[in-house]
Motif scaffolding. Structure first.
Motif, PDB file in Angstrom:
ATOM      1  N   UNK A 286     103.577  58.023  86.772  1.00 45.76           N
ATOM      2  CA  UNK A 286     102.489  58.600  87.575  1.00 45.76           C
ATOM      3  C   UNK A 286     101.158  58.686  86.820  1.00 45.76           C
ATOM      4  N   UNK A 287     101.157  59.126  85.548  1.00 49.18           N
ATOM      5  CA  UNK A 287      99.860  59.235  84.847  1.00 49.18           C
ATOM      6  C   UNK A 287      99.169  57.900  84.614  1.00 49.18           C
ATOM      7  N   UNK A 288      99.884  56.798  84.778  1.00 51.69           N
ATOM      8  CA  UNK A 288      99.326  55.490  84.461  1.00 51.69           C
ATOM      9  C   UNK A 288      98.944  54.692  85.700  1.00 51.69           C
ATOM     10  N   UNK A 289      98.934  55.355  86.865  1.00 57.09           N
ATOM     11  CA  UNK A 289      98.528  54.689  88.095  1.00 57.09           C
ATOM     12  C   UNK A 289      97.009  54.642  88.190  1.00 57.09           C
ATOM     13  N   UNK A 290      96.482  53.486  88.565  1.00 61.66           N
ATOM     14  CA  UNK A 290      95.035  53.353  88.730  1.00 61.66           C
ATOM     15  C   UNK A 290      94.557  54.196  89.906  1.00 61.66           C
ATOM     16  N   UNK A 291      95.387  54.308  90.960  1.00 64.20           N
ATOM     17  CA  UNK A 291      95.040  55.124  92.140  1.00 64.20           C
ATOM     18  C   UNK A 291      96.201  56.058  92.434  1.00 64.20           C
ATOM     19  N   UNK A 292      96.267  57.159  91.693  1.00 66.82           N
ATOM     20  CA  UNK A 292      97.369  58.092  91.900  1.00 66.82           C
ATOM     21  C   UNK A 292      97.297  58.761  93.269  1.00 66.82           C
TER      22      UNK A 292
ATOM     23  N   UNK B  77      96.893  50.585  82.873  1.00 68.98           N
ATOM     24  CA  UNK B  77      96.951  51.125  84.227  1.00 68.98           C
ATOM     25  C   UNK B  77      97.575  50.096  85.167  1.00 68.98           C
ATOM     26  N   UNK B  78      98.341  50.576  86.130  1.00 75.58           N
ATOM     27  CA  UNK B  78      98.957  49.675  87.095  1.00 75.58           C
ATOM     28  C   UNK B  78      98.359  49.933  88.474  1.00 75.58           C
ATOM     29  N   UNK B  79      98.144  48.867  89.206  1.00 74.17           N
ATOM     30  CA  UNK B  79      97.519  48.955  90.527  1.00 74.17           C
ATOM     31  C   UNK B  79      98.538  49.422  91.564  1.00 74.17           C
TER      32      UNK B  79
END
Length: 366
Positions: free
Chosen positions: A204-210, A6-8
């Motif tokens: 987008x699916x790998x965002x920590x805070x989409x 996940x990316x911040x």
């Protein structure tokens, strides 16, 4: 499928700034100045508005399909056959554009510090390092950008201060001497470059805070606009109308930066940090191509296609252009409608289809 991590929100901002700035900062000042002269600084400002549009469209699609990338929800919106065809063209787009980016890296290094080294060496080394980053996952690439970008911003600010003694305000006047049509024509290329933030649709699916994706995307576009505008003003203030004849105006600007005898050769430091920035851009495009391929073919692990796609990427970077002149001609010509189609045109159609599907579903189930 391998977990990409996940990316911040901050990492996402850095990734989006870098995916545009890593190459636009180098090439755009000369390209826009060759058309708009002293008014070249207006072009990155105008390009900011379409950048916002791309972020709004991509995040609107992301909110409707939070667990899917653009390659995945294309099939859902267009059907299995047409969807697969368009998704396949997106994978080709990622690969093709990345081949140009790798070649841009090679041409700058060859023109500035290592003119005798063959392009195949630059391409192979860069793709090999980026492939290793992709192998480790998106989170690793994001962490590298998070580490480098504070230094990049600091160095950029320091360079502007150190070259201020070479700036002549007279070079910026008269302002807005060109008609609006000319300035719009100069902004077409920056708009195409700014649209590269649409790669958010692949992460987008790998965002920590989409839920914060839209806000962070807008911040990234604003920062890109500010950096590119300041850079264009600085180049024009130093080189005047001759900026349009410089292929790498920003690098020439950095060469002038220095203070006394103890603060010199900032161009060497800038090149090192810029190479890391290019790594981030190439790795992100490469990641998009690899993940798009995996999702299109329903493979289990993205690492199985890294080697063949890396070889294809190297081949594309070497075979597209004979020299720098051909590459610049492509960037200032066919690249513009090509980018608009994939960055803005198709996503807009997808959003309209998603909206119509929602409206139709609401009528059936009020």
């Amino acid at each position: 499928m391998h977990d990409p991590g996940k990316i911040s929100g901050l990492q996402m901002v850095y990734l989006l700034i870098n995916v545009v700035g890593a190459t636009a900062l180098v090439f755009l000042p000369g390209l826009t100045a060759s058309i708009a002269g002293r008014d070249a600084w207006v072009a990155p400002l105008l390009a900011t508005l379409p950048g916002f549009y791309v972020i709004l469209v991509i995040t609107a699609l992301g909110r409707r399909f939070p667990d899917r990338t653009i390659v995945q929800y294309i099939e859902k919106l267009l059907g299995p056959w047409l969807g697969k065809i368009i998704a396949f063209f997106y994978v080709l787009f990622f690969l093709h554009v990345n081949g140009v980016i790798v070649r841009e890296f090679g041409e700058l290094v060859a023109a500035t510090i290592m003119p005798q080294t063959p392009q195949v060496v630059y391409a192979t080394l860069m793709v090999a390092v980026c492939s290793y980053g992709v192998y480790q996952g998106l989170e690793v690439i994001a962490r590298v950008m998070e580490l480098v970008y504070p230094m990049m911003f600091t160095l950029f600010g320091l360079i502007l201060i150190l070259v201020s003694g070479h700036m002549q305000l007279a070079n910026l006047f008269p302002m807005l001497q060109h008609d609006f049509k000319t300035i719009i024509r100069a902004s077409l290329n920056p708009i195409a470059w700014r649209g590269e933030v649409f790669l958010l649709g692949m992460s987008f699916p790998y965002l920590a805070r989409s839920d914060l994706a839209r806000r962070n995307g807008i911040i990234a576009v604003l920062v890109i606009g500010l950096i590119l505008t300041l850079n264009a003003i600085a180049c024009t203030a130093v080189f005047g109308v001759t900026t349009g004849r410089l292929n790498f105006a920003t690098f020439e600007l950095v060469r002038l930066a220095g203070f006394g005898t103890f603060l010199t050769r900032l161009d060497a430091i800038w090149i090192i940090i810029w190479i890391v920035g290019i790594f981030g851009k190439v790795a992100l495009f490469h990641y998009a191509a690899i993940m798009g391929t995996v999702q299109l073919l329903r493979l289990k692990d993205h690492r199985t296609v890294i080697v063949p796609l890396s070889i294809l990427l190297i081949a594309l970077s070497l075979s597209q252009f004979e020299n720098l002149t051909e590459m610049v001609a492509w960037i200032t010509g066919p690249w513009i409608p090509y980018a608009y189609l994939f960055e803005m045109g198709i996503p807009t159609v997808l959003l309209l289809l998603a909206f119509l599907r929602e409206k139709s579903a609401f009528k059936r189930n009020p």
